[in-house]
Design a protein around this motif. Sequence first.
Motif: not given
Length: 158
Positions: A6-12, A14-23
């Motif tokens: 669960x990337x969101x839980x384990x690497x928040x 990293x997930x936030x950085x990916x969501x920045x790219x997605x935005x």
Amino acid sequence: MKSRLDMLKLSPGGYKAMMGLEQYVHSCGLEESLVTLMKLRASQINGCAYCIDMHWKDLRALGENEQRLYGLDAWEESPYYTERERAALKWTEAVTLVRESHVPDEVYEEVRKQFSEKEISDLTVIVATINAWNRLAIAGRSIPGLYQPAKAHEQKTA
């Protein structure tokens, strides 16, 4: 199949950085349907079941017809795509398969006929981003079939 990570839980972070790219991808000015078509094609190449399910559903929610979705895997032989879409799909494949092709000059020249340099740069960010998502979903064994476009769009606006 059981999910591994669960990337969101384990690497928040990293997930936030990916969501920045997605935005960024969704605010760069390229057509949402084109962006999502590129994401689906890269996901097909990479064999990411979770992302194929997601982007197929997203395209249907955007009003895409079944014929164009079914034909995407053979887009070069299918008459359903515009020249702009064909250029973006060719770029998507070349960048996704960078080890094989190193993004040939002739592909770049074809893309330049349809897109500005800024748009080509954004196309490249889109492909890099979906390729990263594909690798995260495949490695984590994200389970396909659970994604619902309406819920995702509600979360984006919340």
